[in-house]
Design a protein around this motif. Structure first.
Motif, short mmCIF file in Angstrom:
data_model
loop_
_atom_site.label_atom_id
_atom_site.label_comp_id
_atom_site.label_asym_id
_atom_site.label_seq_id
_atom_site.Cartn_x
_atom_site.Cartn_y
_atom_site.Cartn_z
N GLY A 14 0.79 -1.16 -0.01
CA GLY A 14 -0.11 0.12 -0.24
C GLY A 14 0.67 1.38 -0.01
N ALA A 15 1.87 1.34 -0.87
CA ALA A 15 2.88 2.37 -0.59
C ALA A 15 2.81 3.43 -1.85
CB ALA A 15 4.22 1.85 -0.62
N MET A 16 1.69 3.13 -2.67
CA MET A 16 1.58 3.78 -3.85
C MET A 16 0.81 5.32 -3.72
SD MET A 16 3.22 2.56 -6.31
CE MET A 16 4.67 2.13 -5.21
N ARG A 17 0.30 5.48 -2.53
CA ARG A 17 -0.37 6.66 -2.55
C ARG A 17 -0.80 6.94 -0.87
NH1 ARG A 17 -6.58 4.66 -4.60
NH2 ARG A 17 -6.70 3.06 -3.38
N GLY A 18 -1.25 8.08 -0.57
CA GLY A 18 -1.88 8.42 0.76
C GLY A 18 -0.73 8.23 1.68
N ARG A 39 0.94 -4.09 -7.68
CA ARG A 39 0.02 -4.97 -8.78
C ARG A 39 0.95 -5.00 -10.10
NH1 ARG A 39 -5.47 -6.25 -7.87
NH2 ARG A 39 -5.16 -7.29 -10.33
N ASP A 40 1.34 -3.74 -10.43
CA ASP A 40 2.08 -3.66 -11.78
C ASP A 40 3.29 -2.88 -11.70
OD1 ASP A 40 2.59 -3.52 -14.39
OD2 ASP A 40 0.95 -1.77 -14.96
N ASP A 45 2.68 4.92 -13.40
CA ASP A 45 2.70 5.51 -12.11
C ASP A 45 3.46 4.80 -10.92
OD1 ASP A 45 0.47 6.94 -12.97
OD2 ASP A 45 -0.94 6.04 -12.00
N CYS A 46 3.78 3.77 -11.14
CA CYS A 46 4.66 2.86 -10.19
C CYS A 46 6.21 3.43 -10.39
CB CYS A 46 4.58 1.35 -10.47
SG CYS A 46 3.04 0.75 -9.49
N GLN A 47 6.43 3.37 -11.87
CA GLN A 47 7.63 3.58 -12.35
C GLN A 47 8.02 5.17 -11.89
OE1 GLN A 47 10.25 1.89 -14.05
NE2 GLN A 47 8.99 0.27 -13.49
N LYS A 48 7.04 5.96 -12.02
CA LYS A 48 7.42 7.46 -11.59
C LYS A 48 7.66 7.72 -9.88
CE LYS A 48 5.06 12.01 -12.02
NZ LYS A 48 4.69 12.22 -10.51
N LEU A 62 10.81 -2.56 -6.79
CA LEU A 62 9.13 -2.68 -6.94
C LEU A 62 9.26 -4.28 -7.22
CD1 LEU A 62 8.09 -0.10 -9.59
CD2 LEU A 62 7.88 0.04 -7.11
N ILE A 63 8.08 -4.87 -6.43
CA ILE A 63 7.81 -6.46 -6.16
C ILE A 63 6.40 -6.66 -6.91
CG2 ILE A 63 8.04 -8.52 -5.12
CD1 ILE A 63 10.59 -7.01 -5.14
N LYS A 64 6.45 -7.38 -8.04
CA LYS A 64 5.09 -7.42 -8.61
C LYS A 64 4.48 -8.59 -7.70
CE LYS A 64 2.62 -8.61 -12.67
NZ LYS A 64 2.74 -8.44 -14.32
#
Length: 265
Positions: A14-18, A39-40, A45-48, A62-64
């Protein structure tokens, strides 16, 4: 594993936002080594976010993995431990927030919230234990609320609230079970509303209600404080962000305050 307290190997969900992104940003600024389950991992977005966090000073991978899948979790935790050379910390923040009453909640949504908000924490803790027990600062921190059985909260959105409370029960149970492995298990929760569309503090009751909310950075600062202080040696505790920072000598919280621009959950 002789880990550097200030450069821990951290597995995050849950590290992609908020709140999760604020925690990741704080950890990156402090030089932590991060493996973030997403997830991806090839998504724009994840790359950024990976690039921006890396620029803050941290090592970011990043671990998918789909945290609803047992096999994905086991492989994801194993890969995280491999790329980081072990694990010291797990910060479990992934959540699905659907604030509906029982009649309005489909069984698919119910299952998804329990899979993400609770079941994934159980599976990650189970898989990570073998790596965490090799660390001198092993700690699992779940973003989970103290259990408040006031019918106001369970009655408002039973499916969501019960999934959160199940995670809280895991904090208590895992903290006792993992004592033999010298792994601390604690929870962290905001005192006030957080200015984020996926903010978690809809379960209040014991906390403040106010016309202002706080920036997610307060949770990042509080979570880092818990990690570097090794939660004061405590386990099975439910920490509140403001109380943690007051213990650090923080008295002015105005820097975290933001005005409501929309309804914030």
């Amino acid at each position: 594993m002789n880990a550097d307290m200030y450069q821990p190997a951290v597995l995050m969900t849950g590290a992609m936002r908020g709140i999760g992104l604020a925690i990741a940003a704080k950890f990156a600024q402090e030089g932590a080594r991060l493996a973030m389950i997403v997830r991806d991992d090839k998504g724009e977005d994840c790359q950024k976010i990976q690039s921006e966090l890396s620029q803050l000073g941290g090592e970011v991978h990043l671990i998918k993995a789909d945290i609803r899948s047992k096999d994905d979790i086991e492989l994801g935790v194993s890969k995280a431990a491999e790329v980081l050379g072990g694990l010291d910390i797990c910060v479990l923040n992934a959540s699905v927030v659907v604030l509906t009453n029982t009649e309005e909640t489909s069984i698919d949504v119910y299952d998804m919230m329990h899979q993400v908000n609770a079941r994934s924490n159980f599976l990650i803790a189970k898989s990570a234990r073998q790596y965490l027990q090799e660390s001198e600062i092993a700690h699992i921190c779940m973003i989970a609320p103290p259990m408040n059985l006031d019918p106001k909260w369970l009655g408002a959105h039973l499916a969501y609230t019960s999934s959160r409370y199940l995670a809280s029960m895991m904090v208590v149970g895992l903290s006792e079970e993992f004592k033999s492995s010298n792994i601390l298990v604690n929870a962290l929760w905001p005192k006030t509303n957080i200015n984020s569309k996926d903010a978690c503090n809809v379960i209040q009751g014991t906390y403040e209600s106010q016309k202002q909310c706080r920036h997610p950075a307060i949770m990042g600062d509080a979570c880092w404080s818990l990690i570097v202080r090794n939660a004061m040696g405590l386990t099975g505790e439910f920490f509140v962000d403001e109380e943690v920072l007051r213990e650090d000598g923080v008295e002015d919280f105005n820097k975290y305050v933001e005005s409501f621009e929309e309804e914030v959950f």
